[in-house]
Design an enzyme around this catalytic site. Structure first.
Site, PDB file in Angstrom:
ATOM      1  N   ASP A  13       0.815  -1.223   0.000  1.00 12.30           N
ATOM      2  CA  ASP A  13       0.000   0.000   0.000  1.00 12.30           C
ATOM      3  C   ASP A  13       0.845   1.268   0.000  1.00 12.30           C
ATOM      4  O   ASP A  13       0.431   2.301   0.531  1.00 12.30           O
ATOM      5  CB  ASP A  13      -0.960   0.042   1.215  1.00 12.30           C
ATOM      6  CG  ASP A  13      -1.781  -1.214   1.333  1.00 12.30           C
ATOM      7  OD1 ASP A  13      -2.274  -1.684   0.300  1.00 12.30           O
ATOM      8  OD2 ASP A  13      -1.914  -1.733   2.459  1.00 12.30           O
ATOM      9  N   LYS A  16       2.195   2.291  -5.059  1.00 14.17           N
ATOM     10  CA  LYS A  16       2.904   1.816  -6.257  1.00 14.17           C
ATOM     11  C   LYS A  16       2.103   2.054  -7.537  1.00 14.17           C
ATOM     12  O   LYS A  16       2.668   2.374  -8.576  1.00 14.17           O
ATOM     13  CB  LYS A  16       3.197   0.310  -6.145  1.00 14.17           C
ATOM     14  CG  LYS A  16       4.160  -0.046  -5.051  1.00 14.17           C
ATOM     15  CD  LYS A  16       4.365  -1.538  -4.963  1.00 14.17           C
ATOM     16  CE  LYS A  16       3.170  -2.301  -4.469  1.00 14.17           C
ATOM     17  NZ  LYS A  16       2.754  -2.056  -3.082  1.00 14.17           N
ATOM     18  N   GLY A  40      -4.293  -4.059  -4.503  1.00 16.39           N
ATOM     19  CA  GLY A  40      -5.272  -3.052  -4.889  1.00 16.39           C
ATOM     20  C   GLY A  40      -4.532  -1.784  -5.229  1.00 16.39           C
ATOM     21  O   GLY A  40      -3.936  -1.165  -4.354  1.00 16.39           O
ATOM     22  N   HIS A  41      -4.480  -1.452  -6.504  1.00 12.44           N
ATOM     23  CA  HIS A  41      -3.761  -0.248  -6.918  1.00 12.44           C
ATOM     24  C   HIS A  41      -4.764   0.838  -7.286  1.00 12.44           C
ATOM     25  O   HIS A  41      -5.705   0.591  -8.023  1.00 12.44           O
ATOM     26  CB  HIS A  41      -2.851  -0.571  -8.102  1.00 12.44           C
ATOM     27  CG  HIS A  41      -1.684  -1.429  -7.713  1.00 12.44           C
ATOM     28  ND1 HIS A  41      -0.817  -2.002  -8.608  1.00 12.44           N
ATOM     29  CD2 HIS A  41      -1.243  -1.807  -6.485  1.00 12.44           C
ATOM     30  CE1 HIS A  41       0.099  -2.696  -7.948  1.00 12.44           C
ATOM     31  NE2 HIS A  41      -0.143  -2.592  -6.665  1.00 12.44           N
ATOM     32  N   GLN A 227       2.101  -5.936  -3.238  1.00  4.82           N
ATOM     33  CA  GLN A 227       2.458  -6.037  -1.812  1.00  4.82           C
ATOM     34  C   GLN A 227       3.793  -5.314  -1.575  1.00  4.82           C
ATOM     35  O   GLN A 227       4.144  -4.445  -2.350  1.00  4.82           O
ATOM     36  CB  GLN A 227       2.508  -7.496  -1.326  1.00  4.82           C
ATOM     37  CG  GLN A 227       1.129  -8.188  -1.301  1.00  4.82           C
ATOM     38  CD  GLN A 227       0.688  -8.702  -2.658  1.00  4.82           C
ATOM     39  OE1 GLN A 227       1.433  -9.377  -3.347  1.00  4.82           O
ATOM     40  NE2 GLN A 227      -0.529  -8.380  -3.060  1.00  4.82           N
TER      41      GLN A 227
HETATM   42  P1  IMP Z   1      -2.632 -12.637   1.532  1.00  2.00           P
HETATM   43  O1  IMP Z   1      -1.669 -12.123   0.523  1.00  2.00           O
HETATM   44  O2  IMP Z   1      -4.058 -12.327   1.207  1.00  2.00           O
HETATM   45  O3  IMP Z   1      -2.411 -14.077   1.854  1.00  2.00           O
HETATM   46  O4  IMP Z   1      -2.364 -11.864   2.914  1.00  2.00           O
HETATM   47  C1  IMP Z   1      -1.160 -12.055   3.666  1.00  2.00           C
HETATM   48  C2  IMP Z   1      -0.735 -10.755   4.332  1.00  2.00           C
HETATM   49  O5  IMP Z   1      -0.363  -9.819   3.325  1.00  2.00           O
HETATM   50  C3  IMP Z   1      -1.839 -10.067   5.145  1.00  2.00           C
HETATM   51  O6  IMP Z   1      -1.228  -9.396   6.240  1.00  2.00           O
HETATM   52  C4  IMP Z   1      -2.413  -9.049   4.195  1.00  2.00           C
HETATM   53  O7  IMP Z   1      -3.012  -7.964   4.851  1.00  2.00           O
HETATM   54  C5  IMP Z   1      -1.149  -8.621   3.457  1.00  2.00           C
HETATM   55  N1  IMP Z   1      -1.416  -8.131   2.102  1.00  2.00           N
HETATM   56  C6  IMP Z   1      -1.717  -8.867   1.009  1.00  2.00           C
HETATM   57  N2  IMP Z   1      -1.865  -8.078  -0.061  1.00  2.00           N
HETATM   58  C7  IMP Z   1      -1.661  -6.816   0.366  1.00  2.00           C
HETATM   59  C8  IMP Z   1      -1.633  -5.541  -0.291  1.00  2.00           C
HETATM   60  O8  IMP Z   1      -1.826  -5.417  -1.502  1.00  2.00           O
HETATM   61  N3  IMP Z   1      -1.363  -4.471   0.502  1.00  2.00           N
HETATM   62  C9  IMP Z   1      -1.081  -4.582   1.823  1.00  2.00           C
HETATM   63  N4  IMP Z   1      -1.080  -5.748   2.475  1.00  2.00           N
HETATM   64  C10 IMP Z   1      -1.363  -6.857   1.746  1.00  2.00           C
END
Ligand code: IMP
Length: 431
Positions: A13, A16, A40-41, A227
């Site tokens: 977040d 990017k 989520g961009h 991420q």
């Molecule tokens: P997952 O990728 O859904 O398995 O989530 C694993 C961890 O990564 C969790 O703490 C999520 O909140 C975090 N996470 C996954 N995608 C994002 C993102 O795009 N932005 C911020 N945190 C993310």
């Protein structure tokens, strides 16, 4: 010419999408290399706010081809919804403009169900995933029972339906026997996914040779990360991480390019820190400053998840973690976003060391239990009162904001190349 790697230098977040959209103007290919629709961009195109989860940031740059790389896990239902929405506002994502690597993996409704069931079972120990099925999809990939996107080419011949059906039946065993959940309707999913596969089969491509052909023609390829570094499966705060390589290593492996092609590694970092989900966060603020950094949610740029809507945890800038990200990725430059949010906060605090059982260190410990017991050491800097949303150069910034940026550069050893002071394309300036 070369690959520009653009990745998150914190916990995701970082903004990017906003920066990728700007840099996409220089690229002939924009390729996402990791993750799925957990990302989520948010981009603003004129007065329109656009949210993407799977489609790369070149969607609104007519000269770019957008590619979903081999390291991704792709939910075709989400992709269909997103492509329809983006096409409605003019993205024109034809098979020529949107390519899916044959080696990318398909993320099925069974992965989403297993992610939710696993998180519920973990109770207080939950990771706080986005519940988009990311972990289970990569689990199947590593177990070599996943479905590669290439299978979509065989949607008419029964092989695709058979593979999806078996995957759902296998997941149903786990859902019913281990998690006590109702089974999924395998027939309905097979039908829906066969139609989706027929729709997206024309988008299939061997992405790696296309990337190399562009490089040989002297073009620029933008590798867009999802991420952030501290969510990397190997180098992040395991187990509170995502299931892919979010770092420069991911660019190389997932797109199939060697390091000699990567000439710029751009780390995007907020001027403060945020994190969604559980896990250690040494500089977290649970007071009114933290609430101020988060915002109320009335503005789409406030700190609420663009995929899940969850309020993000907020904290002071952590230079120990940022230096770690600079080293891991070999950052050649930093982009600092949301500097405008710090206007009016005085004094500002920045973490420059951790103390663990009386010993101070400027290294991020690899053991998350130790990290969660580290106390941050802060230095204080004077804040500034002025609004800075119209700044267009380093010298337009108040002296205190310039000093803040200089501290980031000297501590990490990485120059700050761009700063963003608001959500518009025009509010990103080069230093
Ligand atoms: P997952 O990728 O859904 O398995 O989530 C694993 C961890 O990564 C969790 O703490 C999520 O909140 C975090 N996470 C996954 N995608 C994002 C993102 O795009 N932005 C911020 N945190 C993310």
């Amino acid at each position: 010419m070369s690959v520009i790697a653009l990745l998150g230098a914190q916990w995701g977040d970082e903004g990017k999408g906003h920066i990728a959209d700007k840099l996409a103007s220089q690229a002939s290919i924009v390729a996402r290399y990791n993750g799925g629709d957990n990302a989520g961009h948010t981009i603003t195109i004129g007065s329109t706010l656009v949210r993407t989860h799977l489609v790369p940031a070149g969607a609104f740059r007519p000269q770019t081809v957008n590619m979903l790389g081999a390291g991704m896990v792709i939910n075709l239902r989400s992709l269909a919804r997103e492509v329809d929405e983006l096409n409605r506002i003019g993205a024109n994502l034809t098979p020529e403009r949107l390519k899916i690597d044959v080696a990318a993996h398909l993320l099925l409704p069974s992965h989403v169900a297993l992610d939710g069931a696993g998180e519920s079972q973990r109770g207080a120990e939950a990771i706080g995933t986005t519940k988009r099925g990311i972990g289970p999809a990569y689990t199947d990939k590593a177990a070599r029972i996943g479905l590669r996107a290439a299978l979509m080419a065989h949607a008419q011949r029964g092989a695709f339906a058979q593979a999806v059906g078996s995957a759902i039946e296998r997941a149903n065993e786990l859902l019913t026997r281990i998690y006590g959940q109702p089974p999924l309707d395998a027939n309905a999913i097979v039908q829906e996914y066969s139609a989706l596969a027929a729709r997206f089969a024309p988008h299939l491509a061997d992405v790696t040779p296309l990337v190399h052909a562009a490089l040989e023609r002297g073009e620029t390829v933008l590798a867009e990360g999802a991420q952030g570094t501290l969510l990397d499966l190997d180098h992040g705060t395991y187990p509170f991480v995502t299931s892919s390589a979010t770092t420069t290593g991911g660019v190389l492996t997932y797109l199939g390019v060697g390091p000699k092609h990567v000439t710029r590694v751009i780390g995007v970092a907020k001027a403060f820190c945020t994190r969604v989900g559980a896990g250690p966060f040494p500089t977290e603020l649970k007071d009114e400053v933290g609430a101020r950094l988060r915002g109320t949610g009335s503005n789409p740029w406030d700190e609420y998840g663009s995929t899940t809507g969850r309020p993000r945890r907020t904290g002071w800038l952590d230079l120990v973690a940022l230096k770690h990200a600079a080293r891991l990725n070999g950052l050649t430059e930093l982009v600092i976003t949301k500097l405008d949010i710090l206007s009016g906060i005085h004094p500002l605090r920045v973490c420059t060391a951790y103390t663990y059982h009386g010993t101070s260190s400027t290294d991020l410990p690899g053991d998350p239990t130790i990290l969660s017991e580290c106390a941050p050491s802060f230095i204080e800097l004077p804040g500034w009162q002025q609004e800075i949303g119209s700044a267009q150069s380093r010298t337009d910034l108040p002296r205190e904001a310039q000093a803040y940026i200089e501290l980031i550069e000297s501590f990490t050893g990485v120059p700050v190349s761009h700063i963003s002071v608001g959500p518009d394309r025009a509010q990103i300036f080069e230093m």
